[in-house]
Design a protein around this motif. Sequence first.
Motif, PDB file in Angstrom:
ATOM      1  N   GLU A 265      45.942  94.317   6.213  1.00  0.00           N
ATOM      2  CA  GLU A 265      46.359  93.499   5.079  1.00  0.00           C
ATOM      3  C   GLU A 265      45.124  93.227   4.237  1.00  0.00           C
ATOM      4  OE1 GLU A 265      48.077  89.980   6.640  1.00  0.00           O
ATOM      5  OE2 GLU A 265      49.687  91.008   7.731  1.00  0.00           O
ATOM      6  N   THR A 266      45.083  93.800   3.049  1.00  0.00           N
ATOM      7  CA  THR A 266      43.887  93.671   2.213  1.00  0.00           C
ATOM      8  C   THR A 266      44.272  93.386   0.779  1.00  0.00           C
ATOM      9  OG1 THR A 266      41.910  94.812   1.394  1.00  0.00           O
ATOM     10  CG2 THR A 266      43.822  96.171   1.865  1.00  0.00           C
ATOM     11  N   ASP A 267      43.490  92.575   0.145  1.00  0.00           N
ATOM     12  CA  ASP A 267      43.681  92.225  -1.263  1.00  0.00           C
ATOM     13  C   ASP A 267      42.303  91.944  -1.847  1.00  0.00           C
ATOM     14  OD1 ASP A 267      44.596  91.536  -3.733  1.00  0.00           O
ATOM     15  OD2 ASP A 267      45.324  89.549  -3.148  1.00  0.00           O
ATOM     16  N   LEU A 268      41.571  92.996  -2.196  1.00  0.00           N
ATOM     17  CA  LEU A 268      40.198  92.868  -2.675  1.00  0.00           C
ATOM     18  C   LEU A 268      40.048  93.552  -4.018  1.00  0.00           C
ATOM     19  CD1 LEU A 268      38.035  93.555   0.510  1.00  0.00           C
ATOM     20  CD2 LEU A 268      38.398  91.374  -0.632  1.00  0.00           C
ATOM     21  N   ARG A 303      42.790  91.488   8.342  1.00  0.00           N
ATOM     22  CA  ARG A 303      43.050  90.814   7.065  1.00  0.00           C
ATOM     23  C   ARG A 303      41.745  90.729   6.287  1.00  0.00           C
ATOM     24  NH1 ARG A 303      45.879  87.659  10.873  1.00  0.00           N
ATOM     25  NH2 ARG A 303      48.161  87.706  10.572  1.00  0.00           N
ATOM     26  N   ARG A 305      40.435  89.553   2.400  1.00  0.00           N
ATOM     27  CA  ARG A 305      40.818  88.956   1.128  1.00  0.00           C
ATOM     28  C   ARG A 305      39.594  88.267   0.521  1.00  0.00           C
ATOM     29  NH1 ARG A 305      42.258  85.495   5.182  1.00  0.00           N
ATOM     30  NH2 ARG A 305      41.842  83.256   4.837  1.00  0.00           N
ATOM     31  N   CYS A 306      39.699  87.973  -0.754  1.00  0.00           N
ATOM     32  CA  CYS A 306      38.610  87.318  -1.495  1.00  0.00           C
ATOM     33  C   CYS A 306      39.130  85.984  -2.030  1.00  0.00           C
ATOM     34  CB  CYS A 306      38.126  88.209  -2.633  1.00  0.00           C
ATOM     35  SG  CYS A 306      36.705  87.543  -3.529  1.00  0.00           S
TER      36      CYS A 306
END
Length: 370
Positions: A265-268, A303, A305-306
């Motif tokens: 799960e990544t959101d970068l 996971r 995320r930023c």
Amino acid sequence: MTGRRPPAVLLDAALVGASLVDAWVNVDVKEQAALACALLGACALALRRRLPLTTFALTVPTALISDAVFATTAALYTLSSLSRHRVLLVGCALAYAVTDFLPWPWWALKTAQLAGTHNLVHLSYTLATAAAPVFLGQLVQARRELSLRLAEITEAREHERLLASQSVLAQERAQLAREMHDVVSHQVSLIAVQAGALQVGGRDAETRQAAATIRQLSVQTLDELRHMVSVLRASGIRPTELTPQPSLADLRRLVDGSGIEAKLETDLPEDLPPTVQRAVYRTVQEALTNVRKHAPGATATVRVRCVDGTVHTTVTNTAPTRPSLPLPSAQHGLAGLCQRAELLGGTVTAGPTADGGYELRLEVPAVQNR
């Protein structure tokens, strides 16, 4: 601690001022010719670095017709400290001694006046006075050349020491490359071959899938090992990365090829610095390796995320379902991750979870100060 020399302009100005004081003390204002020669000699000292011989020639009349000899002495010293022509220096010293010894005007001199004992003492004193700036200037010149030579020798020794250390390092790298190629590469190749055979002859799908994963990882390890061996065998002095440096674009392939059931799960953002991307990749890689070694049968969740300018990377695994096999470990993986995070201004924390699993967390600033 050595003291700093004053600037050249200030030193020249001080010499000109001292020469003017000498002229004021030893030259009668009523003697226009002597006063003009003294002023000319004092002003000529400003040219002593660029035109030392001309400066000396302009100061000789001062010693000839007056007792103001400071300018001539300073000019002779400068000429001696800059010139290597020994004959010229001897001639200038003799000219200075003669002009200082003979009274002015010359045509009023009588031969009987030179026969006295006091004149011999005066001549000896004049010769010593003329020789002193020459010897002192030559000594300063020799010291300056010796300092330059010592600096060159020191630089040459440092270069030689660097070459020697590079030669030893190249030999060690070559030896390490041979050992890696002969031992590690051979054994990993055998693993890949055995995994390929198991993949073809396996009786069930799960066994064939595990064999395919082992073979894929073995082939990837061999590729990286060949690159490391080529770098170790290189004799260049420029630093070279031992392996191709990964980025966040390689994160999906890393998770899919980890050999365990893992979810990403990544959101970068895509514009993260390469150092931050490598830190995230290496953290996930180390965490998945530890899950595979110490928690067989466990599942993992990655996971990334930023939040508020900080990149948060968390790898959490469940409790193992099978006992782990003992594998060799130097316990350097987590220490290396902590050092990498500290260099980037971040932190790494790790510890067990409440359900018997384990969690590894990386927090690092998204923007690095340069």
